[in-house]
Design a protein around this motif. Sequence first.
Motif, PDB file in Angstrom:
ATOM      1  N   PRO A 177       0.813  -1.228   0.000  1.00  0.00           N
ATOM      2  CA  PRO A 177       0.000   0.000   0.000  1.00  0.00           C
ATOM      3  C   PRO A 177       0.842   1.272   0.000  1.00  0.00           C
ATOM      4  O   PRO A 177       0.431   2.295  -0.550  1.00  0.00           O
ATOM      5  N   HIS A 178       2.038   1.204   0.606  1.00  0.00           N
ATOM      6  CA  HIS A 178       2.903   2.384   0.655  1.00  0.00           C
ATOM      7  C   HIS A 178       3.490   2.683  -0.719  1.00  0.00           C
ATOM      8  O   HIS A 178       3.570   3.837  -1.138  1.00  0.00           O
ATOM      9  N   PHE A 179       3.906   1.638  -1.420  1.00  0.00           N
ATOM     10  CA  PHE A 179       4.415   1.831  -2.783  1.00  0.00           C
ATOM     11  C   PHE A 179       3.294   2.331  -3.698  1.00  0.00           C
ATOM     12  O   PHE A 179       3.493   3.240  -4.511  1.00  0.00           O
ATOM     13  N   ALA A 180       2.135   1.720  -3.553  1.00  0.00           N
ATOM     14  CA  ALA A 180       0.995   2.130  -4.391  1.00  0.00           C
ATOM     15  C   ALA A 180       0.656   3.597  -4.139  1.00  0.00           C
ATOM     16  O   ALA A 180       0.339   4.352  -5.062  1.00  0.00           O
ATOM     17  N   ARG A 181       0.774   3.992  -2.865  1.00  0.00           N
ATOM     18  CA  ARG A 181       0.423   5.363  -2.503  1.00  0.00           C
ATOM     19  C   ARG A 181       1.343   6.366  -3.213  1.00  0.00           C
ATOM     20  O   ARG A 181       0.884   7.417  -3.671  1.00  0.00           O
ATOM     21  N   LEU A 182       2.637   6.051  -3.294  1.00  0.00           N
ATOM     22  CA  LEU A 182       3.563   6.971  -3.960  1.00  0.00           C
ATOM     23  C   LEU A 182       3.167   7.125  -5.431  1.00  0.00           C
ATOM     24  O   LEU A 182       3.171   8.230  -5.974  1.00  0.00           O
ATOM     25  N   ARG A 183       2.811   6.008  -6.063  1.00  0.00           N
ATOM     26  CA  ARG A 183       2.393   6.078  -7.465  1.00  0.00           C
ATOM     27  C   ARG A 183       1.110   6.893  -7.616  1.00  0.00           C
ATOM     28  O   ARG A 183       0.980   7.715  -8.525  1.00  0.00           O
ATOM     29  N   ILE A 184       0.182   6.697  -6.699  1.00  0.00           N
ATOM     30  CA  ILE A 184      -1.095   7.426  -6.758  1.00  0.00           C
ATOM     31  C   ILE A 184      -0.861   8.924  -6.595  1.00  0.00           C
ATOM     32  O   ILE A 184      -1.457   9.745  -7.302  1.00  0.00           O
ATOM     33  N   LEU A 185       0.037   9.281  -5.667  1.00  0.00           N
ATOM     34  CA  LEU A 185       0.357  10.707  -5.466  1.00  0.00           C
ATOM     35  C   LEU A 185       0.945  11.302  -6.738  1.00  0.00           C
ATOM     36  O   LEU A 185       0.599  12.403  -7.159  1.00  0.00           O
ATOM     37  N   ARG A 186       1.861  10.569  -7.362  1.00  0.00           N
ATOM     38  CA  ARG A 186       2.485  11.037  -8.599  1.00  0.00           C
ATOM     39  C   ARG A 186       1.423  11.186  -9.690  1.00  0.00           C
ATOM     40  O   ARG A 186       1.342  12.212 -10.371  1.00  0.00           O
ATOM     41  N   ASP A 187       0.595  10.151  -9.836  1.00  0.00           N
ATOM     42  CA  ASP A 187      -0.409  10.192 -10.906  1.00  0.00           C
ATOM     43  C   ASP A 187      -1.386  11.349 -10.711  1.00  0.00           C
ATOM     44  O   ASP A 187      -1.823  11.971 -11.682  1.00  0.00           O
ATOM     45  N   ALA A 188      -1.707  11.653  -9.451  1.00  0.00           N
ATOM     46  CA  ALA A 188      -2.641  12.755  -9.180  1.00  0.00           C
ATOM     47  C   ALA A 188      -2.005  14.092  -9.558  1.00  0.00           C
ATOM     48  O   ALA A 188      -2.668  14.969 -10.130  1.00  0.00           O
ATOM     49  N   LEU A 189      -0.733  14.251  -9.257  1.00  0.00           N
ATOM     50  CA  LEU A 189      -0.045  15.499  -9.616  1.00  0.00           C
ATOM     51  C   LEU A 189       0.019  15.662 -11.136  1.00  0.00           C
ATOM     52  O   LEU A 189      -0.188  16.757 -11.667  1.00  0.00           O
ATOM     53  N   VAL A 190       0.288  14.566 -11.830  1.00  0.00           N
ATOM     54  CA  VAL A 190       0.399  14.628 -13.294  1.00  0.00           C
ATOM     55  C   VAL A 190      -0.982  14.868 -13.923  1.00  0.00           C
ATOM     56  O   VAL A 190      -1.100  15.583 -14.922  1.00  0.00           O
ATOM     57  N   ALA A 191      -2.023  14.299 -13.301  1.00  0.00           N
ATOM     58  CA  ALA A 191      -3.379  14.513 -13.834  1.00  0.00           C
ATOM     59  C   ALA A 191      -3.751  15.987 -13.753  1.00  0.00           C
ATOM     60  O   ALA A 191      -4.408  16.533 -14.642  1.00  0.00           O
ATOM     61  N   GLU A 216       5.904  -4.167  -9.068  1.00  0.00           N
ATOM     62  CA  GLU A 216       4.487  -4.368  -9.416  1.00  0.00           C
ATOM     63  C   GLU A 216       3.682  -3.091  -9.218  1.00  0.00           C
ATOM     64  O   GLU A 216       2.689  -2.865  -9.901  1.00  0.00           O
ATOM     65  N   GLU A 217       4.141  -2.240  -8.286  1.00  0.00           N
ATOM     66  CA  GLU A 217       3.404  -0.998  -8.006  1.00  0.00           C
ATOM     67  C   GLU A 217       3.971   0.213  -8.733  1.00  0.00           C
ATOM     68  O   GLU A 217       3.552   1.338  -8.467  1.00  0.00           O
ATOM     69  N   GLY A 218       4.941   0.022  -9.607  1.00  0.00           N
ATOM     70  CA  GLY A 218       5.359   1.138 -10.456  1.00  0.00           C
ATOM     71  C   GLY A 218       6.777   1.653 -10.290  1.00  0.00           C
ATOM     72  O   GLY A 218       7.142   2.651 -10.918  1.00  0.00           O
ATOM     73  N   ALA A 219       7.597   1.003  -9.486  1.00  0.00           N
ATOM     74  CA  ALA A 219       8.982   1.469  -9.309  1.00  0.00           C
ATOM     75  C   ALA A 219       9.715   1.539 -10.645  1.00  0.00           C
ATOM     76  O   ALA A 219       9.540   0.666 -11.507  1.00  0.00           O
ATOM     77  N   THR A 220      10.536   2.570 -10.810  1.00  0.00           N
ATOM     78  CA  THR A 220      11.432   2.635 -11.977  1.00  0.00           C
ATOM     79  C   THR A 220      12.897   2.499 -11.544  1.00  0.00           C
ATOM     80  O   THR A 220      13.758   2.241 -12.367  1.00  0.00           O
TER      81      THR A 220
END
Length: 233
Positions: A177-191, A216-220
């Motif tokens: 959930p913590h990894f997913a949260r970072l991706r969600i925060l990023r996606d919201a800023l980009v949206a 799996e949660e979006g790490a690069t």
Amino acid sequence: MDTFADRLSEARARIDAAARRVGRDPAEIAVVAVSKTRPPEDLRTAVAAGQTKLGENYVQELLRKQDVLADLAGRVEWHYIGHLQTNKARQLVGRTALLHAVDSPRLLDELDVRSRAAGVVTALLLQVNVAREATKSGCSEEELPALVAHARSLPGVRLRGLMTMPPFFDDPDAARPHFARLRILRDALVARDPALAEPLRELSMGMSGDFEVAVEEGATLVRIGALLFGARE
Ligand SMILES: *Cc1c(COP(=O)(O)O)cnc(C)c1O
């Protein structure tokens, strides 16, 4: 699995498999080999095995290793993954490919001033304390939008993405959930601002115990130490 090269290809295979499980292109994900506390010969072995990104988290140790391994300069990308004190920022300017854990306007300002004075641009990630741990560095979710805007306003720094370090769990899935949260925060800023897609492209998350979940949660960028170099003292 006894040489660095073996361990690296094993880690790489696990990253690629994790990426494919969620339909990601494995080429989007790079390994930062975390070489903190390791003697310079171990870093030399890593580079000989084809590893280019090395991660350190103590300023003096990084500078010392750069000196000792000066002959590798063109083949190594130095990543600074630790918390950086503002009064030490000057020492890293011009010395790193990427700073992973920038978390305050004051540190951004210092990096900007020192970078411009040195005629360089410092690439960095903003660390987010997703789990709101009192003992961890990183900005809060609420502070993130202003910190992103601040970084974007400074000509001496270049924002490249976000980083997080969740609490330690025995079960890697608990970090999900913590990894997913970072991706969600990023996606919201980009949206909200599509111009942020490139500046927020990188997500630095996942370590030896949980990098597959992070992929799996979006790490690069996954920061892997013990699995590649062996357990630290
Ligand atoms: C040490 C460290 C790592 C690597 O941890 P391992 O468990 O050895 O893979 C990753 N990120 C940061 C910020 C670290 O300090």
